[in-house]
Design an enzyme around this catalytic site. Structure first.
Site, PDB file in Angstrom:
ATOM      1  N   SER B 164       1.263  -0.963   0.244  1.00  0.00           N
ATOM      2  CA  SER B 164       0.027   0.366  -0.382  1.00  0.00           C
ATOM      3  C   SER B 164       1.237   0.993  -0.235  1.00  0.00           C
ATOM      4  O   SER B 164       1.681   1.525  -0.946  1.00  0.00           O
ATOM      5  CB  SER B 164      -0.950   0.009   1.045  1.00  0.00           C
ATOM      6  OG  SER B 164      -1.902   1.265   1.090  1.00  0.00           O
ATOM      7  N   ASP B 330      -8.449  -6.823  -4.868  1.00  0.00           N
ATOM      8  CA  ASP B 330      -8.295  -5.095  -4.267  1.00  0.00           C
ATOM      9  C   ASP B 330      -8.685  -4.322  -5.569  1.00  0.00           C
ATOM     10  O   ASP B 330      -7.746  -4.253  -5.922  1.00  0.00           O
ATOM     11  CB  ASP B 330      -6.448  -5.239  -3.939  1.00  0.00           C
ATOM     12  CG  ASP B 330      -6.282  -4.079  -3.483  1.00  0.00           C
ATOM     13  OD1 ASP B 330      -7.021  -3.196  -3.435  1.00  0.00           O
ATOM     14  OD2 ASP B 330      -4.694  -4.142  -3.126  1.00  0.00           O
ATOM     15  N   HIS B 363      -7.446  -5.332  -0.717  1.00  0.00           N
ATOM     16  CA  HIS B 363      -6.459  -5.158  -0.057  1.00  0.00           C
ATOM     17  C   HIS B 363      -5.560  -5.175   0.980  1.00  0.00           C
ATOM     18  O   HIS B 363      -4.317  -5.352   1.044  1.00  0.00           O
ATOM     19  CB  HIS B 363      -6.638  -3.250  -0.232  1.00  0.00           C
ATOM     20  CG  HIS B 363      -5.484  -2.151   0.128  1.00  0.00           C
ATOM     21  ND1 HIS B 363      -4.378  -2.502  -1.072  1.00  0.00           N
ATOM     22  CD2 HIS B 363      -4.798  -1.494   0.748  1.00  0.00           C
ATOM     23  CE1 HIS B 363      -3.359  -1.940  -0.949  1.00  0.00           C
ATOM     24  NE2 HIS B 363      -4.123  -1.135   0.552  1.00  0.00           N
TER      25      HIS B 363
END
Lengths: 206, 393
Positions: B164, B330, B363
């Site tokens: 991320s 995601d 995610h």
């Protein structure tokens, strides 16, 4: 991890055309057998493209540099002459645009190595002559409605295409027999009739 | 556990397993020039290290944390008492093997877990920075990490890895300091923050700023805390970290401790109760202004824009070995974003691998037990270690 001697016969033929310490892109690298062999036996800096995600993940888990992609869509991103060899093993006949793929291979690589099943082999000719249906062999095992092989060709067809595209054939090896260790026999007499498979080393005419 | 002095650090705690928790003061000789044009420093960075730097100094791995992460990557978080946020990945015998590698993880600048951020006191006023803290970028975070590594005597990194926002830092590392990065593993990230993601961040920021307790960012000085706003920000963000399939699997339309709906606005549904819990737990450990600053840093991230609109140019001539990872479910940083980075790396004939992991966990999958991710990253690191000449322990 398989020992270098365990490599499939058709891959060994290809590997023998690759000089040591070179940069290689293997399109359709499967589980990475050829790349690993080239890395260990020829110290090749190898990259792979593989259409199936499971194959990609298996390759990366073996320490190989591989991405998901295919010959039709993913060659345009690479710069000119990024590789010494670009390899396409038994896949050309399944591409959407073989002419474009060949041209792209010889743009991003100084040389290309291409192998394909020879549709001119006498057994295939006999099948079509006597049965009148689409030939099915060990190498071409799917029925016509399910085959991924949408652009089959003979050795003579491929020679003609190379001529038309200005591609130099540096080496051409036709083989027959099972693809196991030592199973292949090189075919020198009437290769388009007796060769089950052909492997070409190609470069661009300058 | 004993406390040992380390040069240039305010505090350093060496734990029984050799892990170190410390805080370094950096930018003493020369401040850090931030992307916004301001000079920053001296400043502090809180960090943890695990394992030992080998004699060749070739086995250092930097782990970059995500938006609300911290430097407690593999050991218990002292604030929450919970295991480190990536304990599934980092530790003895794990994929990032602390018996083999020297692992460094630091809290980003602008953060609130010990590094200099908006909740820390501004030395000029003695009051918390609040909104007088400079706006920082992903590149600023990375440049600060580079100073920390200098301080630790780590020249080149064997690997930089993160998911991320951590993945953004990995890309920034590879672009800013290509020669210091042997291998780079950006996970579930993108080379630029999408309009949709900026939009989600803006919702979170507006929730914080709409809370009367926020007091234009001066809440610490005024003795208030925008808890409600920060909790809503976290609730909204948390939805984006999951997938529709995972939410359905976990909660469906199940009711929370009741037989039927109450025809009111209590948390009738289990999913509501879960989100409220996520929100209220988050405000116990996170600073609202830090949330504003760090989300802003992600919004501003656009590696191509920094290189004349060409992402490939960001990596021109790179020798770094890349392995990108994305997850099928995601939707915050979808596979297509990773693929764009792969294409840019192909355009400069970089050494790149790219795996997409099949999962319905969205995610957040990068933080979870994903055997396929462990297997592929383990293989990638092993291959890199071979090339780098790092032997087994």
């Amino acid at each position: 991890m398989s020992a270098p001697s365990d490599i499939r016969g058709d891959l060994r033929l290809i590997a023998e055309m690759v000089d040591p310490d070179t940069r290689v892109l293997d399109i359709g690298c499967g589980d990475g057998q050829l790349l690993e062999y080239l890395g260990r036996s020829r110290r090749v800096d190898g990259r792979g493209i593989e259409i199936g995600q499971a194959g990609v993940n298996a390759c990366v888990a073996r320490g190989l540099s591989v991405i998901q992609g295919d010959a039709d869509n993913d060659l345009s991103a690479y710069p000119d002459e990024a590789f010494d060899y670009v390899i396409l093993s038994l896949t050309l006949q399944a591409t959407r645009n073989p002419r474009l793929v060949l041209n792209e291979m010889l743009r991003i690589g100084r040389r290309a190595i291409v192998s394909f099943p020879n549709f001119g082999h006498w057994r295939i000719r006999r099948w079509l002559l006597f049965r009148g249906t689409m030939p099915m062999t060990d190498a071409l095992a799917d029925p016509w409605y399910a085959t991924p092989n949408i652009h089959l060709c003979t050795i003579r067809d491929f020679d003609n295409l190379c001529l038309e595209l200005g591609i130099r054939i540096e080496r051409r090896v036709a083989v027959s027999g099972p693809a196991t260790e030592g199973g292949y026999r090189p075919v020198s007499l009437f290769p388009n009739l007796f060769g089950e498979q052909a492997v070409y080393l190609l470069s661009r005419r300058r | 556990m004993n406390t040992a002095p380390m040069p240039g650090t305010a505090t350093a705690t060496v734990e029984a397993d050799g892990a170190v928790e410390a805080r370094a003061t950096l930018g003493l000789d020369q401040p850090l020039r931030l992307d916004c044009g301001l000079d920053f420093g001296p400043f502090s960075i809180a960090y943890r290290t695990y394992g030992r730097l080998n004699a060749e100094k070739s086995n250092a791995i930097l782990i970059c944390h995500a938006l609300t992460g911290d430097h407690h990557v593999a050991s218990n978080n002292p604030l929450t008492g919970k295991p480190g946020w990536w304990h599934v990945m980092v530790g003895p015998g794990k994929v990032i093997d602390t018996d083999r590698y020297y692992v460094v993880c630091s809290n980003v600048i602008g953060g609130c877990m010990g590094s200099t951020g908006p909740k820390e006191a501004d030395p000029r006023t003695g009051k918390p920075y609040g909104l007088t803290f400079p706006v920082i970028t992903i590149n600023d975070m990375v440049r600060a990490q580079a100073l920390l590594l200098d301080h630790l005597g780590v020249g080149d990194l064997f690997c930089v890895i993160g998911g991320s926002m951590g993945g953004m830092q990995v890309l920034s590392w590879a672009a800013l300091f290509p020669r210091r990065v042997f291998a780079a593993i950006p996970i579930a990230c993108a080379a630029r923050h999408s309009a949709q993601n900026i939009a989600f961040h803006e919702v979170g920021r507006q929730a914080i700023m709409a809370d009367p307790e926020w007091r234009a960012g001066a809440y610490l000085d005024l003795g208030t805390n925008p808890r409600a706003g920060l909790a809503v920000a976290r609730m909204a963000a948390h939805i984006t970290y999951l997938s529709e399939a995972a939410l359905h699997r976990k909660f469906g339309r199940a009711l929370q401790d009741r037989e039927r709906v109450t025809y009111g606005f209590e948390a009738d549904f289990a999913v509501e109760s879960y989100l409220r819990h996520q929100g209220s737990a988050f405000v116990e450990r996170f600073d609202a202004n830090s949330y504003l600053y760090i989300t802003r840093a992600m919004d501003y991230f656009d590696l191509a824009a920094e290189h004349g609109g060409s992402l490939a140019r960001a990596f021109q001539g790179t020798k770094t070995r890349f392995c990108l990872v994305s997850f099928t479910s995601d939707w915050l940083f979808p596979t297509s974003e990773s693929r764009e980075v792969v294409q840019a790396l192909n355009a400069v004939a970089a050494n790149v691998s790219f795996v997409e992991i099949e999962t319905d966990k969205g995610h957040d999958a990068f933080l979870l037990d994903e055997p396929e991710m462990f297997k592929t990253l383990g293989g990638f690191l092993e291959g890199c270690a071979e090339h780098r000449g790092i032997g087994r322990k």
